[in-house]
Scaffold this motif. Structure first.
Motif, mmCIF file in Angstrom:
data_model
loop_
_atom_site.group_PDB
_atom_site.id
_atom_site.type_symbol
_atom_site.label_atom_id
_atom_site.label_comp_id
_atom_site.label_asym_id
_atom_site.label_seq_id
_atom_site.Cartn_x
_atom_site.Cartn_y
_atom_site.Cartn_z
ATOM 1 N N ASN A 11 0.824 -1.226 0.000
ATOM 2 C CA ASN A 11 0.000 0.000 0.000
ATOM 3 C C ASN A 11 0.853 1.270 0.000
ATOM 4 O O ASN A 11 0.639 2.167 -0.809
ATOM 5 N N PHE A 16 -3.208 1.521 -2.485
ATOM 6 C CA PHE A 16 -3.922 0.351 -1.951
ATOM 7 C C PHE A 16 -3.994 -0.800 -2.964
ATOM 8 O O PHE A 16 -4.417 -0.596 -4.109
ATOM 9 N N ASP A 17 -3.566 -1.978 -2.542
ATOM 10 C CA ASP A 17 -3.588 -3.205 -3.358
ATOM 11 C C ASP A 17 -2.745 -3.090 -4.633
ATOM 12 O O ASP A 17 -2.923 -3.880 -5.566
ATOM 13 N N HIS A 130 -4.308 -10.984 -3.594
ATOM 14 C CA HIS A 130 -3.979 -9.687 -4.204
ATOM 15 C C HIS A 130 -2.466 -9.647 -4.387
ATOM 16 O O HIS A 130 -1.719 -10.274 -3.626
ATOM 17 N N ASP A 132 -0.071 -7.191 -4.236
ATOM 18 C CA ASP A 132 0.814 -6.091 -3.816
ATOM 19 C C ASP A 132 1.915 -6.497 -2.846
ATOM 20 O O ASP A 132 2.908 -5.780 -2.724
ATOM 21 N N ASN A 133 1.807 -7.616 -2.144
ATOM 22 C CA ASN A 133 2.940 -8.127 -1.351
ATOM 23 C C ASN A 133 3.776 -9.122 -2.145
ATOM 24 O O ASN A 133 5.013 -9.099 -2.063
ATOM 25 N N THR A 176 -5.584 -9.533 8.430
ATOM 26 C CA THR A 176 -5.831 -8.876 7.137
ATOM 27 C C THR A 176 -7.302 -9.017 6.750
ATOM 28 O O THR A 176 -7.905 -8.083 6.219
ATOM 29 N N ARG A 180 -9.727 -5.968 5.862
ATOM 30 C CA ARG A 180 -10.407 -5.845 4.567
ATOM 31 C C ARG A 180 -11.915 -5.753 4.748
ATOM 32 O O ARG A 180 -12.609 -5.125 3.948
ATOM 33 N N ARG A 226 -9.888 1.777 8.709
ATOM 34 C CA ARG A 226 -9.334 0.730 9.565
ATOM 35 C C ARG A 226 -8.795 1.269 10.889
ATOM 36 O O ARG A 226 -8.370 0.483 11.746
HETATM 37 N N1 HSE Z 1 -3.327 -4.371 0.219
HETATM 38 C C1 HSE Z 1 -3.574 -5.295 1.278
HETATM 39 C C2 HSE Z 1 -4.508 -4.663 2.293
HETATM 40 C C3 HSE Z 1 -2.264 -5.636 1.926
HETATM 41 O O1 HSE Z 1 -4.215 -3.560 2.746
HETATM 42 O O2 HSE Z 1 -5.531 -5.259 2.621
HETATM 43 C C4 HSE Z 1 -2.395 -6.639 3.042
HETATM 44 O O3 HSE Z 1 -2.290 -7.927 2.590
#
Ligand code: HSE
Length: 303
Positions: A11, A16-17, A130, A132-133, A176, A180, A226
């Protein structure tokens, strides 16, 4: 096969993602194909005595997924994991486990199946949900990941040498899935535009202009939604940002990532957190990893 995979922070505020950064803090794994069927897993360090040590282990499931995609029967497996990436803290530990598995499969099937970069990313994203990691864990550096016709793609960029990541890791965890579930179905158009501007700026700031990192790490798409689930993370980020440090939630939290624009800035940020935190936060001054995950064959005697 010996596999080494970096921690990651996803992120980076507005991305994000999509955006992710590989950090020089590594889980290491040795995988041996054995005659006896089944999986035998030994875990040292983080997760020892906690993560499954049989076929349900995430690394084993990732190896199995890669073999299945290639149509090759899975051999018996012996795994020895040496883990340092904290679990449940927003530093990509599950992505690292998945990437360890697909890289081990790539090594074991070398010369039989060609796992190119996009195939590795697709396999890892299948399991992580997803990209991004798993993209920075696989490829290192700063990655931009996106989905095209349900397939993940990525672009890797080298980060400006001044960029100096500092991570604060608390003792508590964050799920997570819970993070989400706090995301709304839709967001105001002006918030989407806000994040498009900051995310675009962030790529320029990380690659070329670190002095823009404070403005470039603003976000309206996820962190506020969050915040109630990680109040101390939120409070410390507000204080750090108020003092001029580009602090964001690392991944889904609860760790904090500060994208300092020079190494000296990290000491001042660490002092602020030491003075203001109510619980224990471990500061980690980490370099950016530019290589990503590696796998190589080792002699049985040398392993
Ligand atoms: N992009 C994801 C999230 C990263 O913020 O939910 C966490 O896995």
């Amino acid at each position: 096969m010996r596999v080494k995979v970096p921690a990651t922070s996803a992120n980076l505020g507005p991305g994000f993602d999509t955006l992710g950064l590989a950090l020089a803090h590594y889980d290491e794994l040795t995988v041996t194909a054995v005659a006896e069927p089944g999986a035998f897993v030994e875990v040292h360090g983080v997760g020892e005595g906690e993560v499954p040590t049989d076929e349900t282990n995430l690394v084993v499931r990732s190896i199995a997924h890669a073999f299945e995609s290639a149509g090759v029967p899975l051999p018996g497996l012996r795994l020895v994991a040496n883990n340092v990436i904290p679990h449940g803290r927003g530093l990509g530990s599950s992505g690292a486990a998945i990437v360890s598995g697909v890289m081990a499969a790539k090594g074991l099937l070398d010369g039989i199946v060609d796992f190119d970069a996009e195939r590795l990313l697709a396999l890892a994203t299948d399991l992580e949900g997803h990209p991004d990691n798993v993209a920075p864990a696989l490829f290192g550096g700063l990655t931009i990941a996106w989905m095209s016709n349900r397939s993940p793609l990525h672009k890797k960029l080298m980060v400006h040498r001044g960029v100096s990541p500092l991570v604060f890791v608390p003792e508590h965890v964050m799920s997570t899935a819970l993070a989400r579930s706090l995301q709304p179905e839709s967001v105001p158009h002006e918030d989407a535009v806000f994040n498009v501007s900051r995310s675009s700026l962030l790529v320029a700031a990380l690659v070329q202009s670190p002095e823009l990192l404070l403005a470039a790490t603003e976000d309206k798409l996820h962190q506020n939604y969050r915040a109630g689930a990680m109040p101390e993370t939120n409070r410390l980020i507000t204080e750090l940002r108020g003092a001029g440090f580009p602090a964001v939630v690392s991944g889904a939290g609860p760790s904090i990532l500060v994208l300092c624009s020079d190494p000296a800035q990290r000491l001042a940020a660490a002092q602020l957190v030491a003075d203001r935190a109510e619980s224990r936060w471990q500061p980690l001054m980490l370099a950016v990893d530019f290589l990503g995950a590696t796998v190589h064959r080792v002699d049985a005697d040398a392993s």
